[in-house]
Design an enzyme around this catalytic site. Sequence first.
Site, PDB file in Angstrom:
ATOM      1  NE  ARG A  24      17.515  43.644 -22.802  1.00  0.00           N
ATOM      2  CZ  ARG A  24      18.476  44.192 -21.985  1.00  0.00           C
ATOM      3  NH1 ARG A  24      19.394  44.823 -22.109  1.00  0.00           N
ATOM      4  NH2 ARG A  24      18.195  43.693 -20.676  1.00  0.00           N
ATOM      5  CE1 TYR A 164      28.804  39.989 -16.209  1.00  0.00           C
ATOM      6  CE2 TYR A 164      31.110  40.230 -16.681  1.00  0.00           C
ATOM      7  CZ  TYR A 164      29.877  39.851 -16.909  1.00  0.00           C
ATOM      8  OH  TYR A 164      29.563  39.641 -18.132  1.00  0.00           O
ATOM      9  CE  LYS A 168      28.839  36.328 -16.625  1.00  0.00           C
ATOM     10  NZ  LYS A 168      27.521  35.685 -17.174  1.00  0.00           N
TER      11      LYS A 168
HETATM   12  P1  NAP Z   1      22.431  42.164 -22.174  1.00  0.00           P
HETATM   13  O1  NAP Z   1      22.269  42.837 -23.426  1.00  0.00           O
HETATM   14  O2  NAP Z   1      22.236  42.894 -21.089  1.00  0.00           O
HETATM   15  O3  NAP Z   1      20.852  41.256 -22.018  1.00  0.00           O
HETATM   16  C1  NAP Z   1      20.831  40.461 -20.860  1.00  0.00           C
HETATM   17  C2  NAP Z   1      19.657  39.446 -20.871  1.00  0.00           C
HETATM   18  O4  NAP Z   1      19.614  38.651 -19.882  1.00  0.00           O
HETATM   19  C3  NAP Z   1      18.394  40.000 -21.063  1.00  0.00           C
HETATM   20  O5  NAP Z   1      17.631  39.019 -22.266  1.00  0.00           O
HETATM   21  C4  NAP Z   1      17.803  39.950 -19.924  1.00  0.00           C
HETATM   22  O6  NAP Z   1      16.469  40.152 -19.949  1.00  0.00           O
HETATM   23  C5  NAP Z   1      18.104  38.776 -19.554  1.00  0.00           C
HETATM   24  N1  NAP Z   1      18.049  38.793 -17.813  1.00  0.00           N
HETATM   25  C6  NAP Z   1      18.614  39.835 -16.937  1.00  0.00           C
HETATM   26  N2  NAP Z   1      18.345  39.302 -15.596  1.00  0.00           N
HETATM   27  C7  NAP Z   1      17.521  38.234 -15.670  1.00  0.00           C
HETATM   28  C8  NAP Z   1      17.109  37.467 -14.862  1.00  0.00           C
HETATM   29  N3  NAP Z   1      17.191  37.547 -13.462  1.00  0.00           N
HETATM   30  N4  NAP Z   1      16.571  36.210 -15.470  1.00  0.00           N
HETATM   31  C9  NAP Z   1      16.368  36.003 -16.460  1.00  0.00           C
HETATM   32  N5  NAP Z   1      16.822  36.704 -17.612  1.00  0.00           N
HETATM   33  C10 NAP Z   1      17.691  37.844 -17.112  1.00  0.00           C
HETATM   34  O7  NAP Z   1      23.520  41.099 -21.851  1.00  0.00           O
HETATM   35  P2  NAP Z   1      24.521  40.553 -23.025  1.00  0.00           P
HETATM   36  O8  NAP Z   1      25.661  41.355 -23.374  1.00  0.00           O
HETATM   37  O9  NAP Z   1      23.783  40.125 -24.107  1.00  0.00           O
HETATM   38  O10 NAP Z   1      25.058  39.266 -22.144  1.00  0.00           O
HETATM   39  C11 NAP Z   1      24.672  38.000 -22.255  1.00  0.00           C
HETATM   40  C12 NAP Z   1      25.477  37.278 -21.392  1.00  0.00           C
HETATM   41  O11 NAP Z   1      26.837  37.152 -21.722  1.00  0.00           O
HETATM   42  C13 NAP Z   1      25.603  37.762 -19.914  1.00  0.00           C
HETATM   43  O12 NAP Z   1      25.733  36.241 -18.991  1.00  0.00           O
HETATM   44  C14 NAP Z   1      26.998  38.425 -19.791  1.00  0.00           C
HETATM   45  O13 NAP Z   1      27.392  38.304 -18.566  1.00  0.00           O
HETATM   46  C15 NAP Z   1      27.740  37.723 -20.734  1.00  0.00           C
HETATM   47  N6  NAP Z   1      29.067  38.355 -21.351  1.00  0.00           N
HETATM   48  C16 NAP Z   1      28.481  39.674 -21.834  1.00  0.00           C
HETATM   49  C17 NAP Z   1      29.513  40.325 -22.392  1.00  0.00           C
HETATM   50  C18 NAP Z   1      29.488  41.526 -23.281  1.00  0.00           C
HETATM   51  O14 NAP Z   1      30.495  42.204 -23.467  1.00  0.00           O
HETATM   52  N7  NAP Z   1      28.333  41.859 -23.749  1.00  0.00           N
HETATM   53  C19 NAP Z   1      30.984  39.716 -22.320  1.00  0.00           C
HETATM   54  C20 NAP Z   1      31.297  38.538 -21.623  1.00  0.00           C
HETATM   55  C21 NAP Z   1      30.042  37.888 -21.218  1.00  0.00           C
HETATM   56  P3  NAP Z   1      15.686  41.598 -20.375  1.00  0.00           P
HETATM   57  O15 NAP Z   1      15.705  42.036 -21.675  1.00  0.00           O
HETATM   58  O16 NAP Z   1      13.934  41.100 -19.813  1.00  0.00           O
HETATM   59  O17 NAP Z   1      15.922  42.442 -19.244  1.00  0.00           O
END
Ligand code: NAP
Length: 256
Positions: A24, A164, A168
């Site tokens: 995702r 969190y 990070k």
């Molecule tokens: P997301 O939509 O919640 O997707 C999270 C992804 O990580 C999913 O593919 C999920 O798999 C996988 N995942 C969760 N726990 C896991 C585990 N224990 N082992 C392997 N895979 C795991 O998150 P996102 O917003 O795309 O975020 C991706 C990264 O960017 C994260 O590190 C997040 O902290 C960082 N980030 C996000 C934002 C933001 O605003 N969205 C901002 C800064 C940084 P499933 O689909 O199977 O659950």
Amino acid sequence: MPAPYVTHELDGKVPSALVTGASRGIGRAVAKALARDGYQILFTYVSRPEEARITADDIAQGGGRAAAFALNVGDCAAVAEFFAGEIKDKVNLAVLVNNAGIARDGFLIRMKDEDFDSVMAVNVRGAFCCTREAAKIMGKNRTGRIINVSSVVGQTGNAGQANYAASKAALLGLTKAAAKELAARQITVNAVAPGFIETDMTAGLSGEVRAAYEAAIPLKRMGTAQEVAEAVAFLASGRAAYITGQVLAVNGGMYC
Ligand code: NAP
């Protein structure tokens, strides 16, 4: 581990990228961008095989090859087994993107131990374990790119996100230490620090909170997963060959 979902049999010679958490959001966009740039894609997910299939099928439709593996990156024994069974001597691992991450937000004084530990286990230990295993393989090849997906809140802190933000910030320390240690093997290690990006992780924000965040972002909007993916694709490319130990902010000017 369940059998992987594979769109085409993987070719052991084609430069490959492993993206954690690509079922995702940002991970999916990163996997698709790296496939577009010519990499064979291996990616992990934890609980949503149907979403993982969509990522893999999207890549195949674009002419690429992808394999999706169910793997909890916070489980170092499972990570080591995965690298030994699916990557070592099977895949030409050129790029690792440590993207998998979770948030368990809450105010510090009420935060449960398990909310701290689970976030650190996935976001920090997961990246550490994958980096350790990838570095063994890339070290032998004397080339490689590792990119960690941190966050602006690892640079600034954020109320309600002590676990969190700590995780990070830890990723930034891991990035810089690994960059120094692995440079001798021609492996670069960098981080991207996204701001507020439209994904499932931020979908739960109330309209009021979202509006407050958007007002505080100089570019006055949230970012897209694609915009983060392009920064990762740059760091993975030959254009970034002399960049290591750096943090590339993709945050609309939130922190600079
Ligand atoms: P997301 O939509 O919640 O997707 C999270 C992804 O990580 C999913 O593919 C999920 O798999 C996988 N995942 C969760 N726990 C896991 C585990 N224990 N082992 C392997 N895979 C795991 O998150 P996102 O917003 O795309 O975020 C991706 C990264 O960017 C994260 O590190 C997040 O902290 C960082 N980030 C996000 C934002 C933001 O605003 N969205 C901002 C800064 C940084 P499933 O689909 O199977 O659950």
